[in-house]
Every structure is written in structure tokens, then in C-alpha cells.
Design a protein around this motif. Structure first.
Motif, PDB file in Angstrom:
ATOM      1  N   GLU A   1       0.759  -1.209  -0.060  1.00 33.27           N
ATOM      2  CA  GLU A   1      -0.179  -0.141  -0.043  1.00 33.27           C
ATOM      3  C   GLU A   1       1.004   1.326   0.034  1.00 33.27           C
ATOM      4  O   GLU A   1       1.646   1.512   0.814  1.00 33.27           O
ATOM      5  CB  GLU A   1      -1.015  -0.130   1.251  1.00 33.27           C
ATOM      6  CG  GLU A   1      -1.955  -1.084   1.315  1.00 33.27           C
ATOM      7  CD  GLU A   1      -2.835  -1.070   2.343  1.00 33.27           C
ATOM      8  OE1 GLU A   1      -2.735  -0.289   3.219  1.00 33.27           O
ATOM      9  OE2 GLU A   1      -3.980  -1.911   2.461  1.00 33.27           O
TER      10      GLU A   1
ATOM     11  N   TYR B   1       0.944   5.382   0.008  1.00 29.82           N
ATOM     12  CA  TYR B   1       0.238   6.309   0.353  1.00 29.82           C
ATOM     13  C   TYR B   1       0.906   7.647  -0.205  1.00 29.82           C
ATOM     14  O   TYR B   1       1.864   7.767   0.281  1.00 29.82           O
ATOM     15  CB  TYR B   1      -0.060   6.474   1.874  1.00 29.82           C
ATOM     16  CG  TYR B   1      -0.771   5.176   2.568  1.00 29.82           C
ATOM     17  CD1 TYR B   1      -2.143   5.364   2.757  1.00 29.82           C
ATOM     18  CD2 TYR B   1      -0.147   4.125   2.964  1.00 29.82           C
ATOM     19  CE1 TYR B   1      -2.839   4.434   3.358  1.00 29.82           C
ATOM     20  CE2 TYR B   1      -0.856   2.957   3.385  1.00 29.82           C
ATOM     21  CZ  TYR B   1      -2.439   3.085   3.605  1.00 29.82           C
ATOM     22  OH  TYR B   1      -3.174   2.305   4.088  1.00 29.82           O
TER      23      TYR B   1
ATOM     24  N   ASP C   1      -1.028  13.453  -1.626  1.00 30.42           N
ATOM     25  CA  ASP C   1      -2.211  14.050  -1.889  1.00 30.42           C
ATOM     26  C   ASP C   1      -3.347  13.283  -1.503  1.00 30.42           C
ATOM     27  O   ASP C   1      -4.525  13.626  -1.884  1.00 30.42           O
ATOM     28  CB  ASP C   1      -2.375  14.177  -3.559  1.00 30.42           C
ATOM     29  CG  ASP C   1      -2.051  12.952  -4.163  1.00 30.42           C
ATOM     30  OD1 ASP C   1      -2.255  11.914  -3.724  1.00 30.42           O
ATOM     31  OD2 ASP C   1      -1.909  12.804  -5.406  1.00 30.42           O
ATOM     32  N   GLY C   2      -3.114  12.306  -0.801  1.00 29.33           N
ATOM     33  CA  GLY C   2      -4.132  11.525   0.046  1.00 29.33           C
ATOM     34  C   GLY C   2      -4.627  10.216  -0.629  1.00 29.33           C
ATOM     35  O   GLY C   2      -5.265   9.466  -0.159  1.00 29.33           O
ATOM     36  N   ARG C   3      -4.108   9.858  -2.181  1.00 29.65           N
ATOM     37  CA  ARG C   3      -4.263   8.667  -2.690  1.00 29.65           C
ATOM     38  C   ARG C   3      -3.624   7.660  -2.165  1.00 29.65           C
ATOM     39  O   ARG C   3      -2.621   7.757  -1.562  1.00 29.65           O
ATOM     40  CB  ARG C   3      -3.917   8.912  -4.267  1.00 29.65           C
ATOM     41  CG  ARG C   3      -5.034   9.872  -5.016  1.00 29.65           C
ATOM     42  CD  ARG C   3      -4.408  10.108  -6.288  1.00 29.65           C
ATOM     43  NE  ARG C   3      -3.420  10.532  -6.642  1.00 29.65           N
ATOM     44  CZ  ARG C   3      -2.626  10.272  -7.435  1.00 29.65           C
ATOM     45  NH1 ARG C   3      -2.789   9.552  -8.676  1.00 29.65           N
ATOM     46  NH2 ARG C   3      -1.261  10.954  -7.844  1.00 29.65           N
ATOM     47  N   CYS C   4      -4.241   6.582  -2.220  1.00 31.50           N
ATOM     48  CA  CYS C   4      -3.494   5.129  -1.944  1.00 31.50           C
ATOM     49  C   CYS C   4      -3.345   4.219  -3.060  1.00 31.50           C
ATOM     50  O   CYS C   4      -4.479   3.823  -3.611  1.00 31.50           O
ATOM     51  CB  CYS C   4      -4.085   4.613  -0.583  1.00 31.50           C
ATOM     52  SG  CYS C   4      -3.334   3.191  -0.355  1.00 31.50           S
ATOM     53  N   LYS C   5      -2.309   3.801  -3.393  1.00 32.05           N
ATOM     54  CA  LYS C   5      -2.221   2.864  -4.505  1.00 32.05           C
ATOM     55  C   LYS C   5      -1.859   1.470  -3.870  1.00 32.05           C
ATOM     56  O   LYS C   5      -1.128   1.192  -2.996  1.00 32.05           O
ATOM     57  CB  LYS C   5      -1.024   3.090  -5.233  1.00 32.05           C
ATOM     58  CG  LYS C   5      -0.826   2.435  -6.651  1.00 32.05           C
ATOM     59  CD  LYS C   5       0.219   2.982  -7.404  1.00 32.05           C
ATOM     60  CE  LYS C   5       0.314   1.930  -8.759  1.00 32.05           C
ATOM     61  NZ  LYS C   5      -0.742   2.264  -9.657  1.00 32.05           N
ATOM     62  N   LYS C   6      -2.741   0.501  -3.989  1.00 31.55           N
ATOM     63  CA  LYS C   6      -2.725  -0.838  -3.364  1.00 31.55           C
ATOM     64  C   LYS C   6      -2.415  -1.846  -4.685  1.00 31.55           C
ATOM     65  O   LYS C   6      -2.991  -1.840  -5.344  1.00 31.55           O
ATOM     66  CB  LYS C   6      -4.074  -1.054  -2.812  1.00 31.55           C
ATOM     67  CG  LYS C   6      -4.666  -0.248  -1.586  1.00 31.55           C
ATOM     68  CD  LYS C   6      -5.757  -0.655  -1.053  1.00 31.55           C
ATOM     69  CE  LYS C   6      -6.072   0.157   0.283  1.00 31.55           C
ATOM     70  NZ  LYS C   6      -7.326  -0.258   1.070  1.00 31.55           N
TER      71      LYS C   6
ATOM     72  N   TYR D   1       6.703   9.856  -7.495  1.00 36.87           N
ATOM     73  CA  TYR D   1       5.791   9.817  -6.718  1.00 36.87           C
ATOM     74  C   TYR D   1       6.200  10.510  -5.380  1.00 36.87           C
ATOM     75  O   TYR D   1       7.379  10.275  -5.085  1.00 36.87           O
ATOM     76  CB  TYR D   1       5.562   8.442  -6.459  1.00 36.87           C
ATOM     77  CG  TYR D   1       4.583   7.748  -7.302  1.00 36.87           C
ATOM     78  CD1 TYR D   1       4.404   8.181  -8.701  1.00 36.87           C
ATOM     79  CD2 TYR D   1       3.615   6.725  -6.783  1.00 36.87           C
ATOM     80  CE1 TYR D   1       3.496   7.638  -9.435  1.00 36.87           C
ATOM     81  CE2 TYR D   1       2.724   6.043  -7.615  1.00 36.87           C
ATOM     82  CZ  TYR D   1       2.512   6.554  -8.945  1.00 36.87           C
ATOM     83  OH  TYR D   1       1.777   5.886 -10.044  1.00 36.87           O
TER      84      TYR D   1
END
Length: 271
Positions: free
Chosen positions: A110, A112, A115-120, A232
Motif C-alpha cells: 500500500e 500512500y 495528496d491523500g491517494r493510496c495505491k494498493k 511519486y
């Protein structure tokens, strides 16, 4: 009831030839070949380990219900059990396959973002983060407890099967995939009187996890298996043994230590 099959191949001529041969023989035995919109009983990868990793990520939505079969046409087939001249045996295996399978643990990643997004994502081999400019600095937590501040080139967190890849090249241990564990290894850590890390591989069980909180990731490369991203802005990354597992067809599956021996040592010559 005959199984359904999905075929995934790289574009190399040998792999495409094997795909055509396999398709013809599956059709002859009336084994249905489905496209990627339909969940298959078996996913057959034709190529090397890179092709297999691509198939794993491309059909990630099917991994809990489909079994993988790898036909090897590349240079090193750690995940591929079948050779290019064994297509008939693959078809026979599909026709007579039981419901049994061999499963390996996966890594839940995960990422994080600021900008608050989470890439799982799921990883079959490993997650890694490394700096492209200067020293990478990252706080390392184990199960939410601060452990160390890492300074160096980067960090790798691997599965048991991935322990034979980047992890091994960094001096990590090779772990049998029957163990539900993950391993963190350091890339060229800085250790002196001012900065200290454990400077050793760390292996943790499935009920614990690693959290990395890196500084300034704009010049860092993040990788999950054979996929990479640059620029990122990351606030933290968590890695833990995934609830999902990858399943391999059991009608031919090379023992893990035989894979390791074949890949790194080679068969011993008789005296």
C-alpha cells in the motif's frame, strides 16, 4: 467437465509458435479457450519469468480462483515448469487435472501519496524503493513501532519466492514459500558513528508488517515486481503478507529447492 484456459504469451516468435501449437491442441481436445473478460480455470503463461510476472499482474483479479501454468521459452524460468517441447504433456495435465494446487504467499503493498491517494498492489516477488539522486532517508517501522532510520541507496521487501531475486543479490536469505513471511533487505546502507541501522536482513511473520516513511521521494524509483514509477510524492508505504495467494497447477510443479539449485548451482556432474 473440461477446464477453461486463458493463454498469455510474449511476442517473441518461439513463444507465438508455442501459443499456436497449444491453441490447436486444446481445440482438438475441445478444451475451451477464453479471453481475459472471463475467469478461467487455468492461466497459461508462455515465455520467461518476465512474461509470467506480467501475466500475474494482468490477471490479478483471478488469482484466488485460477491456477497458473508456465511454459518456458526464456533464459531463466524460475516460475515456469514446462519446456517448449512439452505441449502435449501440458494438455494431458489439463485433461486429467484434479482440484489440487500448490500455493505461494504474496506481498500486499500500500503506497500512500502526499495528496491523500493510496495505491494498493500485490507483489509476487518484491517491492523496492531506491534513490536516483543522493542518499535515500526513510524511517522504518515494524508493526507500527519505530525501528530505525535508514540511510543508503534503497530498501527491498520480498516474498519467499522473491527472496531468490533482488533480495538474494543484496545478501538476504532464501526463504521456503511454505513460510508465510516477508523479508526486508537494505541497499548499501550508511553505517558509521553518526548513522546506524541494523544492516542485516529482517524477516517477519504474517501478523506483522513493515512501514516505510521516506523523505523526499521525488527522485526515488518505486517498483513492484517488474513495474516501476518515478516522481511519486510518497508519505508512507506499508508491506505485509497478503491474504491472497497465487495458485499453481499441481500436475507438474518443481520442488522449490530444485528450482533454487537449477537456477543458481546447476546439476552436479557425476564423478
Amino acid at each position: 467437465m473440461k477446464p477453461t484456459v486463458l493463454i498469455y504469451s510474449n511476442t517473441k516468435p518461439q513463444s507465438q509458435s508455442i501459443k499456436t501449437e497449444l491453441t490447436n491442441k486444446l481445440n482438438k481436445h475441445q478444451i475451451e479457450i477464453v479471453d481475459e473478460r472471463e475467469q478461467p480455470d487455468f492461466i497459461i503463461s508462455i515465455g520467461g519469468d518476465g512474461t509470467f510476472l506480467s501475466a500475474f499482474h494482468h490477471f490479478e483479479q483471478y488469482i484466488e480462483h485460477s491456477r497458473f501454468v508456465g511454459i518456458h521459452t526464456g533464459h531463466l524460468g524460475f516460475y515456469t515448469d514446462w519446456l517448449s517441447d512439452e505441449v502435449d504433456a501440458v494438455v494431458d495435465g489439463l485433461l486429467n487435472a484434479s482440484d489440487q494446487s500448490v500455493s505461494y504467499p504474496l506481498l500486499n503493498v500500500e503506497i500512500y501519496l502526499e495528496d491523500g491517494r493510496c495505491k494498493k498492489m500485490l507483489a509476487l516477488n518484491e517491492f523496492s524503493i531506491r534513490s536516483t539522486m543522493g542518499t535515500m532517508v526513510s524511517d522504518v517501522y515494524i508493526k507500527d513501532h519505530f525501528f530505525e532510520t535508514f540511510r543508503g541507496d534503497g530498501i527491498s521487501i520480498s516474498t519467499p519466492t522473491g527472496s531468490t531475486g533482488l533480495n538474494k543479490s543484496l545478501g538476504g536469505a532464501v526463504i521456503h514459500p511454505r513460510l508465510d513471511a516477508i523479508q526486508m533487505t537494505e541497499m548499501a546502507s550508511i553505517n558509521n558513528r553518526v548513522y546506524r541501522t541494523l544492516s542485516s536482513p529482517i524477516i517477519i511473520p504474517s501478523d506483522e508488517w513493515f512501514t516505510l516513511k521516506p523523505e523526499n521521494t521525488q527522485s526515488a524509483i518505486l517498483s513492484v515486481d517488474n513495474q516501476s514509477w518515478l516522481n511519486y510524492e510518497v508519505s508512507k508505504v506499508t508491506c505485509q503478507v497478503a491474504k491472497q495467494r497465487i495458485h499453481f497447477a499441481s500436475f507438474k510443479h518443481t520442488h522449490f529447492w530444485d528450482r533454487v539449485e537449477n537456477a543458481f548451482i546447476g546439476r552436479k556432474q557425476s564423478l
